[in-house]
Design an enzyme around this catalytic site. Structure first.
Site, mmCIF file in Angstrom:
data_model
loop_
_atom_site.group_PDB
_atom_site.id
_atom_site.type_symbol
_atom_site.label_atom_id
_atom_site.label_comp_id
_atom_site.label_asym_id
_atom_site.label_seq_id
_atom_site.Cartn_x
_atom_site.Cartn_y
_atom_site.Cartn_z
ATOM 1 N N ASP A 1 51.425 63.548 70.371
ATOM 2 C CA ASP A 1 51.080 64.906 70.877
ATOM 3 C C ASP A 1 49.890 64.164 71.904
ATOM 4 O OD1 ASP A 1 52.005 66.496 72.306
ATOM 5 O OD2 ASP A 1 51.518 68.547 70.844
ATOM 6 N N ALA A 2 50.146 64.948 73.208
ATOM 7 C CA ALA A 2 49.364 65.042 73.462
ATOM 8 C C ALA A 2 47.585 66.229 73.363
ATOM 9 C CB ALA A 2 49.144 65.278 75.163
ATOM 10 N N GLU B 1 32.721 69.961 85.381
ATOM 11 C CA GLU B 1 31.192 69.856 85.953
ATOM 12 C C GLU B 1 29.836 69.782 85.125
ATOM 13 O OE1 GLU B 1 34.744 70.769 87.178
ATOM 14 O OE2 GLU B 1 33.950 72.461 86.335
ATOM 15 N N LYS C 1 48.345 70.866 59.886
ATOM 16 C CA LYS C 1 48.296 72.236 60.471
ATOM 17 C C LYS C 1 48.628 73.043 58.976
ATOM 18 C CE LYS C 1 50.373 73.291 64.523
ATOM 19 N NZ LYS C 1 51.673 73.277 65.727
ATOM 20 N N GLU D 1 35.917 69.377 79.847
ATOM 21 C CA GLU D 1 36.882 69.249 79.377
ATOM 22 C C GLU D 1 37.571 67.808 78.692
ATOM 23 O OE1 GLU D 1 38.719 72.398 79.082
ATOM 24 O OE2 GLU D 1 37.736 73.418 80.931
ATOM 25 N N LYS E 1 27.908 80.448 79.688
ATOM 26 C CA LYS E 1 29.031 81.098 79.984
ATOM 27 C C LYS E 1 29.865 81.896 79.099
ATOM 28 C CE LYS E 1 29.235 76.444 82.280
ATOM 29 N NZ LYS E 1 28.497 75.969 82.310
ATOM 30 N N PHE F 1 56.039 63.313 58.572
ATOM 31 C CA PHE F 1 54.726 63.066 59.481
ATOM 32 C C PHE F 1 54.394 62.067 59.468
ATOM 33 C CE2 PHE F 1 51.693 66.490 60.740
ATOM 34 C CZ PHE F 1 51.324 65.973 62.406
ATOM 35 N N ASP G 1 44.902 68.616 69.956
ATOM 36 C CA ASP G 1 44.008 69.669 70.840
ATOM 37 C C ASP G 1 42.812 69.333 70.234
ATOM 38 O OD1 ASP G 1 45.548 70.232 72.451
ATOM 39 O OD2 ASP G 1 47.194 72.176 70.888
ATOM 40 N N LYS G 2 42.184 69.681 68.929
ATOM 41 C CA LYS G 2 41.260 69.515 68.539
ATOM 42 C C LYS G 2 40.280 68.570 68.383
ATOM 43 C CE LYS G 2 40.598 73.698 67.431
ATOM 44 N NZ LYS G 2 39.680 74.550 68.312
ATOM 45 N N ARG H 1 43.370 74.302 73.764
ATOM 46 C CA ARG H 1 44.292 74.790 73.942
ATOM 47 C C ARG H 1 45.085 76.201 72.808
ATOM 48 N NH1 ARG H 1 48.744 70.982 75.591
ATOM 49 N NH2 ARG H 1 48.668 69.199 74.481
ATOM 50 N N LYS H 2 43.780 75.802 71.712
ATOM 51 C CA LYS H 2 44.042 76.327 69.959
ATOM 52 C C LYS H 2 42.727 77.869 70.678
ATOM 53 C CE LYS H 2 47.050 74.505 68.452
ATOM 54 N NZ LYS H 2 48.079 74.381 69.822
ATOM 55 N N ASP I 1 31.848 83.330 78.149
ATOM 56 C CA ASP I 1 33.980 83.272 77.276
ATOM 57 C C ASP I 1 32.929 82.375 76.364
ATOM 58 O OD1 ASP I 1 35.679 83.269 78.947
ATOM 59 O OD2 ASP I 1 35.889 81.464 79.952
ATOM 60 N N LYS J 1 31.663 74.027 76.740
ATOM 61 C CA LYS J 1 30.782 75.074 77.509
ATOM 62 C C LYS J 1 29.475 75.631 77.243
ATOM 63 C CE LYS J 1 34.987 77.406 79.267
ATOM 64 N NZ LYS J 1 36.160 78.849 79.214
ATOM 65 N N HIS K 1 43.944 67.450 64.988
ATOM 66 C CA HIS K 1 45.180 67.766 65.295
ATOM 67 C C HIS K 1 44.546 67.415 67.271
ATOM 68 C CE1 HIS K 1 47.026 70.601 67.989
ATOM 69 N NE2 HIS K 1 47.554 70.220 67.094
#
Length: 384
Positions: free
Chosen positions: A240-241, A55, A165, A42, A271, A232, A16-17, A246-247, A273, A267, A14
């Protein structure tokens, strides 16, 4: 009253992955030679293009382009027909050092300890839906996505492509226990060959993907939606970008529990997060694994540059078998929630993160996923 709950997962192909995997591969490349590396990487991907930005402060020498190409190749984008090919994708690197203002907050706290890399709130969760102590909808969605990738990589079904998916809807009974599988949605990218052979492809997907995962569950009334658009072929970054982080609901509990909003991939463990979310899961899983409660959600909040959490909240949703104050006390006495202590307790300076990028950060059996260990359950069992 019976109720339904749905969660989704995606394969490592995918878009995003793809971005998450590249970012975590770069993190691992830094940690291999510099365990103290500060990484906030990123990635953005689209048709035959990859932008790496963020960074990074490290003593490691990183060939960003080579790391990215190898990551793309591992995913399976090695064919020019896919519109995204590891050998000729254009890679643009825009990396700069960590902000000195952020570094100052992390490095120089009033207690001479590692400060949190940012403000924020993180959640951890566990329940007894499954042996892995994960909600059943996200657990099954991940296992189906993994099996779909397995069927592609091991040529159980020919002509599959990396993007895919899954989504699983579980029916819960009046006691909030999973009772049956209500709906399964599965979409897989495929070669042109399957465009006019969708009924045959559905049979193959049942045989090699769905049935091996769902055989132990009640699927007598399950509704299946397989490649519901009917085609598909174009997928992945060409279709798709994609963007790192984003997941985040796929990465955690499929929406069954709350999320603080911070992404994990790319990260390093300063971090919170990432590291505090792992610790919150670790504590919640040991609480549920001990039998003290049937479900548990933990929130931990931090201020940038401050070691001690701003707040800690434990919610067992009325399923606790001892006074909640005793659970709070046990957590306070036995779990140090300062970032440096979390990093040490969970051994988070190792290059282990690329494999977390797909199929969830929680509920997986892997010795490197230290936050999944049930080695603290006696602390809570003693409360009984």
């Amino acid at each position: 009253m019976k109720r339904l709950f749905s969660s989704e997962s995606v394969t490592k192909g995918h878009p995003d992955k793809v971005a998450d995997f590249i970012s975590d591969s770069i993190l691992d490349a830094a940690l291999k030679t510099d365990p103290k590396a500060r990484v906030a990487c990123e990635t953005a991907v689209t048709t035959n293009y990859c932008l790496i930005f963020g960074e990074i402060t490290t003593t490691a020498t990183i060939d960003f382009e080579e790391v990215a190409r190898q990551a793309i190749k591992k995913i399976g984008y090695n064919n020019i027909e896919y519109g995204y090919n590891a050998d000729d994708v254009l890679i643009d690197v825009r990396i700069k050092p960590q902000s000195p203002d952020i570094a100052m907050g992390v490095n120089k706290t009033e207690h001479k300890d590692l400060g949190a890399g940012d403000q924020g709130l993180m959640f951890g969760y566990a329940n007894n839906d499954t042996l892995e102590l994960m909600p059943l909808p996200i657990h099954l969605a991940h296992r189906l996505a993994e099996q779909l990738t397995y069927a592609r990589e091991h040529h159980l079904i020919h002509g599959l492509r990396p993007d895919g998916k899954t989504q699983v809807t579980v029916e819960y009974n009046e006691k909030n226990q999973p009772e049956s599988i209500h709906t399964v949605v599965l979409s897989t990218q495929h070669d042109e060959y399957w465009s006019e052979r969708q009924p045959e492809l559905k049979k193959e997907l049942h045989k090699y993907v769905i049935d091996p995962i769902l055989s132990a569950y009640d699927t007598s009334k399950t509704i299946y939606q397989i490649n519901p658009t009917g085609r598909f072929v174009m997928g992945g970054p060409h279709g798709d970008a994609g963007l790192t982080g984003r997941k985040i609901i796929v990465d955690t509990y499929g929406g069954y529990a709350r999320h603080g909003g911070g992404a994990f991939s790319g990260k390093d463990a300063t971090k919170v997060d990432r590291s505090a979310a792992y610790m919150a899961r670790y504590i919640a899983k040991n609480i549920v694994g001990s039998g003290v409660a049937d479900q548990c959600e933990i929130q931990i909040a931090y201020a940038i540059g401050v070691s001690e959490p701003v707040s800690v909240r434990i919610d067992t949703f009325g399923t606790e078998r001892v006074a909640i104050e005793k659970i709070y006390s046990a957590v306070q006495k036995n779990f140090d929630l300062r970032p440096s202590s979390i990093i040490k307790a969970l051994d988070l300076k190792r290059p282990i993160f690329a494999k977390t990028a797909a199929y969830g950060h929680f509920g997986r059996e892997d010795e490197d996923f230290t936050w999944e260990k049930l080695d603290k359950i006696d602390i809570f069992r003693n409360l009984l």
